[in-house]
Design a protein around this motif. Structure first.
Motif, mmCIF file in Angstrom:
data_model
loop_
_atom_site.group_PDB
_atom_site.id
_atom_site.type_symbol
_atom_site.label_atom_id
_atom_site.label_comp_id
_atom_site.label_asym_id
_atom_site.label_seq_id
_atom_site.Cartn_x
_atom_site.Cartn_y
_atom_site.Cartn_z
ATOM 1 N N LYS A 1 0.856 -1.269 0.069
ATOM 2 C CA LYS A 1 0.023 0.043 0.029
ATOM 3 C C LYS A 1 0.724 1.260 0.149
ATOM 4 N N HIS A 2 1.930 1.279 0.807
ATOM 5 C CA HIS A 2 2.585 2.595 0.872
ATOM 6 C C HIS A 2 4.035 2.866 0.168
ATOM 7 N N TYR A 3 4.534 1.750 -0.109
ATOM 8 C CA TYR A 3 5.988 1.668 -0.638
ATOM 9 C C TYR A 3 6.088 1.901 -2.249
ATOM 10 N N ARG A 4 6.968 2.598 -2.618
ATOM 11 C CA ARG A 4 7.271 2.880 -4.079
ATOM 12 C C ARG A 4 8.207 1.652 -4.708
ATOM 13 N N ASP A 5 7.931 1.290 -5.833
ATOM 14 C CA ASP A 5 8.932 0.378 -6.319
ATOM 15 C C ASP A 5 10.110 0.786 -7.092
ATOM 16 N N LEU B 1 8.202 12.542 1.797
ATOM 17 C CA LEU B 1 8.071 12.575 3.374
ATOM 18 C C LEU B 1 6.570 12.355 3.789
ATOM 19 N N LEU B 2 5.493 12.923 3.317
ATOM 20 C CA LEU B 2 4.196 12.757 3.545
ATOM 21 C C LEU B 2 3.763 11.160 3.419
ATOM 22 N N GLU B 3 4.283 10.418 2.385
ATOM 23 C CA GLU B 3 4.417 9.064 2.244
ATOM 24 C C GLU B 3 4.783 8.206 3.458
#
Length: 448
Positions: free
Chosen positions: A406-410, A423-425
Motif C-alpha cells: 500500500k505505501h511503498y514505491r517500487d 516525506l508525507l508518504e
C-alpha cells in the motif's frame, strides 16, 4: 526456565535508496546512484522473517525510522515548512538531503548492544543504543532507536535501557555488529565477545590505513560497564586492520558466533590463538565447550568473503541442537564460497545445513542476513513481557506485506528524494505501522 534467542529483524523503510554513504563498505559505494526498489527490499526482508518463524524460531520486527529527517536538516540551518526545508537542501546541499533520507536503520545489528539477564549484575536484559557516530547518516538514528526499543521492551522490571555513548570518535560504537555471545544455553551465564577496530587512547593497538575503524575498545568497555558484566564473562579482541582496509567494516562481515561456536575467517583477528584460548577458558569455567570453525584463506579469500557476505550470515541452533547457516544468494553465486559451504555441511561437523535467501536489495547497499537482525536472548518470563505486537505471526506477516504494498514505491532514485511528497508518504506509512505493531508514539512527527 526455558530460554531462546529472538531475532528482531529490521523492517526496510520507505526511503530505501543507494546513496553510497558508507565509506569503507564496498557494496554501498560500488552501487551508489543506482535505482533502488523499496517495496522489493521490504518484502525480501519480510520473507526471511516469515521463513524463520515457520522453521520454529521466535522472530520479531523492529520498525524503520522517519525519513527524510527534517529535524536534522533544520539543525543544519535549513528553514521554512517541511517542503521548503527539503527543497532548500536539494538545491544547496544534495549530499545532506541524501544522508537525511537514508534507510540504514534497516540494519538493526547496529541498533544496539544487548546483554541478557543471565550475564548482568541486576538480572535484567540491558540495551545500549549505538551512537554510530562514524557516519553522519547513521549518527542521527539513536534517539528514535531508543524510543522504539523502549516501546518494544517497556517493562522496567525486566529491561534496562541506556542512552548512546558520547558522540565523539573516542567512543565510536556500532552496536551488535561487533558483539556476540557464547553460552552453553541462552538462559545460562555466558561470555560476551566484543571486537574493536582501534583504541582511542592506547597507541599499542595498530589501526587500519585506508578505511576507518568504527568500533573503539573504549566504547566496548563502556558498554560492558553499563551492562554490569563480570570481568570473567567478557573477552575483547581486535579486528585485523588489514581486513578493515579490505572492506570488512564490521566484525560481522568476517565472523559470526552462536551458542558455543565461532565461525570465522583465518584473517579476521589479531592475536587469534590468544583470543581463542581466552574464550575457551572463560566459557569452560561456566561449563561450556567453546568450539571454533576457521575458514582458511586458501579456500576463501577475504575478497570473496566480502563480496559474498559469507560471514554476514545467521548461525542458528535448531530444536534438535544442530546448527543452520542462513546466507544470501550471493554465496551460491560465488564458486569458491559455495564449494566451501558444500564441503562444510557434508563433513558431518557442527553446521549441518545452509539455507539461501534472496536479499539483493539489502546486499547491494552493503547489508546481509546478519545486518538485518538484532539478537535478544530471553527467558520465558521476559519474552512474555515483550510488546506482543512486534512478534512475527502469520497474520502479522500478511498485514505487513499488505502495508508495504500500500505505501511503498517500487523505484527510487536520488532525484526522487527532493520530492516533499515522499516525506508525507513515509509519515502516513509509519503512523499506520505504529498502530499495527502497537508501539504508541515513537516518531518525531507523532510527538511534536
Amino acid at each position: 526456565m526455558k530460554s531462546c534467542e529472538v531475532n528482531f529483524d529490521g523492517l526496510v523503510g520507505p526511503t530505501h535508496n543507494y546513496g553510497g554513504l558508507s565509506y569503507g563498505n564496498v557494496a554501498s559505494q560500488s552501487n551508489s546512484q543506482q535505482s533502488s526498489n523499496p517495496k522489493e527490499a521490504a518484502l525480501q526482508g519480510l520473507a526471511k522473517m516469515k521463513a524463520l518463524m515457520e522453521m520454529g524460531f521466535v522472530q520479531g520486527v523492529l520498525a524503520p525510522q522517519e525519513r527524510p529527517d527534517v529535524a536534522a536538516l533544520r539543525s543544519l540551518g535549513f528553514a521554512g515548512t517541511d517542503a521548503q526545508v527539503i527543497q532548500q537542501a536539494a538545491k544547496q546541499a544534495m549530499p545532506l538531503l541524501v544522508a537525511s533520507c537514508s534507510a540504514s536503520s534497516m540494519w538493526v545489528a547496529n541498533a544496539a548492544t544487548v546483554s541478557p539477564s543471565a550475564d548482568t549484575a541486576d538480572g535484567r536484559v540491558h540495551f545500549t543504543a549505538a551512537n554510530l557516530n562514524c557516519k553522519y547518516h547513521r549518527s542521527i538514528e539513536h534517539p528514535t532507536t531508543s524510543r522504539v526499543l523502549g516501546a518494544m521492551f517497556a517493562d522496567q522490571k525486566h529491561f534496562a535501557h541506556h542512552a548512546a555513548l558520547p558522540a565523539v570518535a573516542q567512543f565510536g560504537d556500532e552496536g551488535a555488529a561487533n558483539h556476540t555471545r557464547f553460552c552453553r544455553d541462552y538462559g545460562e551465564a555466558g561470555v560476551e565477545f566484543f571486537v574493536f577496530g582501534r583504541s582511542a587512547f592506547d597507541t599499542r593497538y595498530p589501526a587500519p590505513q585506508k578505511y576507518p575503524a568504527r568500533q573503539t575498545l573504549e566504547a566496548s568497555q563502556a558498554v560492558a560497564r553499563l551492562h554490569g558484566l563480570r570481568d570473567d564473562g567478557v573477552v575483547y579482541a581486535q579486528q585485523n586492520p588489514a581486513v578493515i582496509d579490505a572492506g570488512v567494516f564490521h566484525n560481522d562481515v568476517i565472523a559470526v558466533g552462536n551458542g558455543e561456536v565461532l565461525f570465522y575467517h583465518e584473517d579476521a583477528f589479531l592475536n587469534t590463538e590468544q583470543m581463542l584460548g581466552e574464550l575457551q577458558g572463560k566459557l569452560g569455567k561456566l561449563g561450556g565447550n567453546f568450539q571454533s570453525i576457521c575458514v582458511p584463506r586458501a579456500q576463501v579469500g577475504v575478497e570473496d568473503a566480502v563480496r559474498s557476505y559469507l560471514f554476514n550470515s545467521q548461525l542458528l541452533t535448531r530444536a534438535d541442537g544442530s546448527m543452520l547457516l542462513i546466507v544470501p544468494e550471493e554465496c551460491r553465486a560465488n564458486e569458491r564460497v559455495w564449494q566451501y559451504l558444500q564441503g562444510l555441511t557434508s563433513s558431518g561437523g557442527l553446521i549441518r545445513e545452509v539455507k539461501v535467501f534472496d536479499l539483493k536489495q539489502s546486499m547491494q547497499n552493503g547489508g546481509g542476513p546478519a545486518c538485518l537482525r538484532l539478537r535478544v536472548a530471553l527467558n520465558e518470563t521476559e519474552l512474555a513481557a515483550v510488546n506482543p505486537g512486534v512478534i512475527m505471526t502469520a497474520p502479522l506477516y500478511d498485514t505487513l506485506t499488505q502495508w508495504v504494498d500500500k505505501h511503498y514505491r517500487d523505484s527510487l532514485r536520488e532525484t526522487d528524494l527532493a520530492d516533499p511528497q515522499l516525506l508525507l508518504e513515509c509519515r502516513t506509512a509509519l503512523d499506520e505501522l505504529t498502530q499495527i505493531l502497537k508501539l504508541g508514539s515513537v516518531y518525531p512527527f507523532q510527538i511534536n
